[in-house]
Motif scaffolding. Structure first.
Motif, mmCIF file in Angstrom:
data_model
loop_
_atom_site.group_PDB
_atom_site.id
_atom_site.type_symbol
_atom_site.label_atom_id
_atom_site.label_comp_id
_atom_site.label_asym_id
_atom_site.label_seq_id
_atom_site.Cartn_x
_atom_site.Cartn_y
_atom_site.Cartn_z
ATOM 1 N N LEU A 55 18.127 34.721 45.888
ATOM 2 C CA LEU A 55 17.169 34.024 45.439
ATOM 3 C C LEU A 55 16.871 35.465 43.875
ATOM 4 O O LEU A 55 16.378 34.907 43.116
ATOM 5 C CB LEU A 55 16.361 35.473 46.442
ATOM 6 C CG LEU A 55 16.333 34.532 48.076
ATOM 7 C CD1 LEU A 55 15.802 36.056 48.853
ATOM 8 C CD2 LEU A 55 14.890 33.804 48.478
ATOM 9 N N ARG A 97 16.853 23.027 51.026
ATOM 10 C CA ARG A 97 17.502 23.780 50.483
ATOM 11 C C ARG A 97 18.270 23.182 48.586
ATOM 12 O O ARG A 97 18.652 23.636 47.844
ATOM 13 C CB ARG A 97 18.749 23.550 50.908
ATOM 14 C CG ARG A 97 19.232 24.181 52.095
ATOM 15 C CD ARG A 97 20.170 24.508 53.166
ATOM 16 N NE ARG A 97 19.964 25.201 54.745
ATOM 17 C CZ ARG A 97 21.071 25.378 55.298
ATOM 18 N NH1 ARG A 97 22.655 25.667 54.134
ATOM 19 N NH2 ARG A 97 20.927 25.871 56.200
ATOM 20 N N GLU A 105 15.472 23.994 46.198
ATOM 21 C CA GLU A 105 15.838 25.036 45.969
ATOM 22 C C GLU A 105 16.827 25.656 44.441
ATOM 23 O O GLU A 105 16.725 26.093 43.673
ATOM 24 C CB GLU A 105 15.917 26.053 47.324
ATOM 25 C CG GLU A 105 15.262 26.512 47.428
ATOM 26 C CD GLU A 105 14.383 27.228 46.560
ATOM 27 O OE1 GLU A 105 14.078 28.575 46.972
ATOM 28 O OE2 GLU A 105 12.499 26.526 46.625
ATOM 29 N N SER A 123 15.988 22.533 41.475
ATOM 30 C CA SER A 123 14.724 23.761 40.461
ATOM 31 C C SER A 123 15.193 24.144 39.672
ATOM 32 O O SER A 123 14.484 24.326 38.987
ATOM 33 C CB SER A 123 13.458 24.394 42.300
ATOM 34 O OG SER A 123 12.528 23.679 42.531
ATOM 35 N N LEU A 146 7.982 30.982 39.406
ATOM 36 C CA LEU A 146 8.520 31.086 40.777
ATOM 37 C C LEU A 146 8.707 31.124 42.014
ATOM 38 O O LEU A 146 9.178 30.962 42.571
ATOM 39 C CB LEU A 146 10.740 32.198 40.090
ATOM 40 C CG LEU A 146 11.164 31.075 39.294
ATOM 41 C CD1 LEU A 146 12.117 32.581 38.477
ATOM 42 C CD2 LEU A 146 11.444 30.419 39.505
ATOM 43 N N GLN A 190 6.467 28.930 43.080
ATOM 44 C CA GLN A 190 7.546 27.451 43.816
ATOM 45 C C GLN A 190 7.702 28.281 45.148
ATOM 46 O O GLN A 190 7.576 26.355 45.856
ATOM 47 C CB GLN A 190 8.026 26.904 42.498
ATOM 48 C CG GLN A 190 8.480 24.889 43.123
ATOM 49 C CD GLN A 190 10.103 25.594 42.472
ATOM 50 O OE1 GLN A 190 10.226 26.446 42.965
ATOM 51 N NE2 GLN A 190 10.733 24.223 43.458
ATOM 52 N N HIS A 191 8.800 29.166 44.801
ATOM 53 C CA HIS A 191 9.669 29.062 46.348
ATOM 54 C C HIS A 191 8.597 29.344 46.936
ATOM 55 O O HIS A 191 8.907 28.722 48.950
ATOM 56 C CB HIS A 191 9.967 30.516 45.758
ATOM 57 C CG HIS A 191 10.814 31.133 47.228
ATOM 58 N ND1 HIS A 191 12.162 30.213 47.948
ATOM 59 C CD2 HIS A 191 10.985 32.364 48.221
ATOM 60 C CE1 HIS A 191 12.626 30.935 48.525
ATOM 61 N NE2 HIS A 191 11.800 31.797 48.913
ATOM 62 N N LYS A 192 7.436 30.224 47.841
ATOM 63 C CA LYS A 192 6.462 30.078 48.315
ATOM 64 C C LYS A 192 5.662 28.363 48.758
ATOM 65 O O LYS A 192 5.927 27.920 50.053
ATOM 66 C CB LYS A 192 5.689 31.012 48.379
ATOM 67 C CG LYS A 192 6.077 32.167 48.452
ATOM 68 C CD LYS A 192 6.500 32.646 49.477
ATOM 69 C CE LYS A 192 6.860 34.010 49.264
ATOM 70 N NZ LYS A 192 7.314 34.946 50.540
ATOM 71 N N ASN A 202 7.747 25.742 48.378
ATOM 72 C CA ASN A 202 8.583 25.201 49.172
ATOM 73 C C ASN A 202 8.974 25.630 50.323
ATOM 74 O O ASN A 202 9.309 25.054 52.005
ATOM 75 C CB ASN A 202 9.301 25.440 48.406
ATOM 76 C CG ASN A 202 10.239 24.594 47.043
ATOM 77 O OD1 ASN A 202 9.177 23.851 47.166
ATOM 78 N ND2 ASN A 202 10.753 25.350 46.396
ATOM 79 N N GLN A 203 8.539 26.749 51.307
ATOM 80 C CA GLN A 203 8.661 27.407 51.929
ATOM 81 C C GLN A 203 7.571 27.324 53.042
ATOM 82 O O GLN A 203 7.651 26.371 54.799
ATOM 83 C CB GLN A 203 8.947 28.799 52.064
ATOM 84 C CG GLN A 203 9.898 29.518 51.909
ATOM 85 C CD GLN A 203 9.655 31.196 51.781
ATOM 86 O OE1 GLN A 203 8.322 31.560 51.762
ATOM 87 N NE2 GLN A 203 11.654 31.576 51.588
ATOM 88 N N TYR A 224 8.009 19.392 44.261
ATOM 89 C CA TYR A 224 9.147 19.400 43.194
ATOM 90 C C TYR A 224 8.056 18.651 41.542
ATOM 91 O O TYR A 224 8.970 18.793 41.207
ATOM 92 C CB TYR A 224 10.656 19.012 43.736
ATOM 93 C CG TYR A 224 11.505 19.078 42.946
ATOM 94 C CD1 TYR A 224 11.770 20.210 42.266
ATOM 95 C CD2 TYR A 224 11.784 17.980 42.664
ATOM 96 C CE1 TYR A 224 12.893 19.660 41.007
ATOM 97 C CE2 TYR A 224 12.488 17.706 41.511
ATOM 98 C CZ TYR A 224 13.430 19.069 40.794
ATOM 99 O OH TYR A 224 14.671 18.681 39.911
#
Length: 406
Positions: free
Chosen positions: A66, A285, A288, A291, A322, A325-327, A329-330, A351
């Motif tokens: 992270l 994965r 991530e 990215s 950031l 984008q991470h949330k 993806n989750q 993405y």
């Protein structure tokens, strides 16, 4: 052998220290936040304090995965922001250095950290996660010496109860001991002792509790009156409860490496739900890691404020982008795991949209004269800041005193 050009060494140094500081700080904050919960959990289960450090060590790979993107983003952003605010960027462009040339070192960092992150999320983190879950299981089952808690009645198997008032020297010296054992034929043995200690035996399933200066009471249906015995020393064998073996690694998709996820996603013998979860986590994965190759483009675009401006809006927006984008993806992984959307579409379409945004922002700042991808937001932020300063100035003014004419 050609040496690294001076401009590349300079940019690499500007990026390295903010990146390292951000990475260390973010990892420490995550570790400190988790440490409090782990201390509470271990204390509740009665385990040794040393297990907290082992559990935290197994969480470090997850926190690094992270923190690495955040460190890379802020390292590049702060480096190019310094070049822009000190007018060094204008000098470099004036001598023929294009943005494409200046992006060489940011992408060296991005490629190296992407490879490191792939190793972490693909291979190290699953094994560490399994070890963390194993420590939790051993704490709950008592395999780490957590089954006997000072000041509480503890069941050892189905027929034995033990209570210890005080413990010293890491459990090697016990005070105020009460123990009671029941037999199947109705007999009962109870004992109290001032001191005691546990001793190992040749049988790994049995330990000896050596009691000193105590009283033993033997009750049986055959006795009209319980038998009472005082002793200076008495050895009491205690059968250890059987501890269930921890499951094998791979009980959850987070404990599987990337190759294992790929195989599980294609395995027709697995249930449809298992295949969907494996595919969703596999694509999550990979996305991530991929990215990270977009981070230099966004960082450079947000690093350069408007002329004659020292606005830090870009730093704030970089973190927001950031995290968002991470949330996303989750959320997309969750949709793919449930089968609502195919995992390939759920993860890669966001993405590609994020990549298009990054490329547009970089193109605007690098190839459009006077281009500013967040120029409108900068102007709005400047106006809002001006209004706030005006309001604060008005509140800070002192009311004038009116002199009396009498």
């Amino acid at each position: 052998m050609n040496k690294l050009p001076a401009i590349d060494r300079y940019i690499a140094r500007l990026i390295f220290f903010p990146m390292l500081g951000t990475l260390v700080l973010s990892a420490m904050l995550l570790v400190l936040e988790k440490m409090l919960r782990l201390f509470d959990f271990v204390a509740t289960e009665g385990g040794p304090v040393s297990v907290v450090w082992r559990m935290l060590a197994n969480l470090i790979p997850e926190y690094l995965s992270l923190g690495i993107p955040i460190g890379l983003m802020l390292g590049i952003l702060l480096a190019f922001r310094r070049l822009a605010t000190s007018s060094e960027l204008d000098v470099l462009k004036g001598v023929g250095m294009s943005f494409g040339r200046l992006m060489r070192m940011p992408y060296v960092y991005a490629i190296a950290l992407a490879a490191l992150n792939l190793a972490i999320v693909g291979f190290i983190q699953p094994v560490a996660r399994y070890a963390y879950e194993g420590l939790q299981f051993e704490l709950r089952s008592g395999a780490l010496g957590a089954s006997i808690k000072v000041g509480e009645f503890t069941k050892l198997g189905d027929r034995m109860t033990l209570r210890i008032e005080e413990s010293y020297n890491d459990g090697r010296s016990l005070r105020g001991i009460f123990v009671r054992g029941d037999n199947k034929d109705g007999q009962r043995v109870s004992a109290t002792a001032a001191r005691g200690q546990f001793l190992a035996t040749d049988d790994p399933n049995t330990i000896i509790l050596r009691l000193s200066q105590g009283v033993l009471i033997h009750e049986s249906p055959k006795f009209s009156v319980p038998r009472v015995l005082t002793f200076d020393n008495h050895d009491l064998p205690i059968p250890l409860p059987k501890i269930e073996a921890f499951r094998l690694r791979g009980g959850a998709d987070r404990e599987m490496t990337i190759p294992e996820l790929f195989v599980a996603g294609k395995d027709k013998s697995q249930s449809v739900q298992t295949r969907l979860e494996s595919r969703a986590n596999f694509h999550f994965r990979i996305v991530e890691v991929m990215s990270m190759f977009l981070i230099p483009l966004i960082a450079v675009a947000l690093a350069i404020p408007p002329k004659r401006s020292t606005s830090s809006l870009g730093v704030f927006l970089s973190i927001v982008l950031l995290v968002t984008q991470h949330k996303i993806n989750q959320y997309a992984e969750d949709l793919g795991a449930r089968g609502t959307i195919d995992p390939l579409i759920a993860l890669w379409v966001p993405y590609l949209l994020f990549a298009a945004l990054a490329i547009w922002m970089y193109y605007t700042v690098a190839h459009v004269p006077g281009g500013q991808p967040i120029g409108a937001l900068e102007r709005v932020a400047a106006k809002a800041a001006q209004k706030i300063r005006t309001m604060l100035t008005m509140f800070q003014r002192k009311p004038r005193k009116v002199e009396s004419l009498t």
